[in-house]
Design a protein around this motif. Structure first.
Motif, short mmCIF file in Angstrom:
data_model
loop_
_atom_site.label_atom_id
_atom_site.label_comp_id
_atom_site.label_asym_id
_atom_site.label_seq_id
_atom_site.Cartn_x
_atom_site.Cartn_y
_atom_site.Cartn_z
N LEU A 1 0.65 -1.22 0.10
CA LEU A 1 -0.11 0.04 -0.24
C LEU A 1 1.00 0.96 0.02
CD1 LEU A 1 -2.70 -0.50 2.38
CD2 LEU A 1 -2.97 -0.72 0.29
N ALA A 2 2.14 1.46 0.37
CA ALA A 2 2.71 2.77 0.93
C ALA A 2 3.55 2.64 -0.35
CB ALA A 2 3.65 2.33 1.72
N VAL A 3 3.69 1.48 -1.70
CA VAL A 3 4.50 1.17 -3.25
C VAL A 3 3.34 2.33 -3.74
CG1 VAL A 3 4.93 0.36 -4.53
CG2 VAL A 3 6.03 -0.34 -2.36
N LYS A 4 2.03 1.68 -3.45
CA LYS A 4 0.97 2.72 -4.42
C LYS A 4 0.62 4.01 -4.30
CE LYS A 4 -2.16 -1.91 -5.06
NZ LYS A 4 -2.90 -1.35 -6.38
N SER A 5 0.58 4.14 -2.89
CA SER A 5 0.12 5.91 -2.35
C SER A 5 1.80 6.37 -2.86
CB SER A 5 0.81 5.95 -0.88
OG SER A 5 0.72 7.36 -0.22
N HIS A 6 2.36 6.07 -2.59
CA HIS A 6 3.83 6.66 -3.59
C HIS A 6 3.37 6.82 -5.06
CE1 HIS A 6 6.14 8.19 -0.76
NE2 HIS A 6 6.33 6.71 -0.15
#
Length: 103
Positions: A33-38
């Motif tokens: 989810l952090a990669v998707k957010s970035h």
């Protein structure tokens, strides 16, 4: 975990090589989810210069149609504003990419 940081950072650094394409691919391929957010943040920050260019194009069309005595000011002011916005967004992407790598 280190691969996620690199991938997130590359989304911001893709302003150099594939501004729209790379963040979209990462968004749909990544599971973290952090990669998707970035990747989503990077995509929208890469989209902002495109939007300013469209607005500048519209201003130039209106100035060519006889907007009045302020047409030249509006056109060159729009160019200056678009340049400043695009430069700030470019620097912001570089800073964000470095921040993701460091933290």
């Amino acid at each position: 975990m280190e691969a996620n940081k690199i991938l997130s950072s590359l989304c911001y650094f893709s302003v150099f090589f594939a501004p729209f394409l790379f963040p979209i691919i990462v968004y749909f391929v990544a599971k973290d989810l952090a990669v998707k957010s970035h990747s989503k943040r990077a995509f929208f920050s890469h989209l902002l210069p495109f939007i300013t260019i469209i607005i500048l194009f519209l201003i130039s069309i209106f100035s060519l149609n006889g907007m009045g005595s302020g047409a030249g000011f509006a056109f060159f002011g729009g160019i200056a504003l678009a340049f400043i916005i695009n430069f700030v967004v470019f620097v912001w992407n570089i800073i964000q990419g470095i921040k993701v790598l460091i933290h």
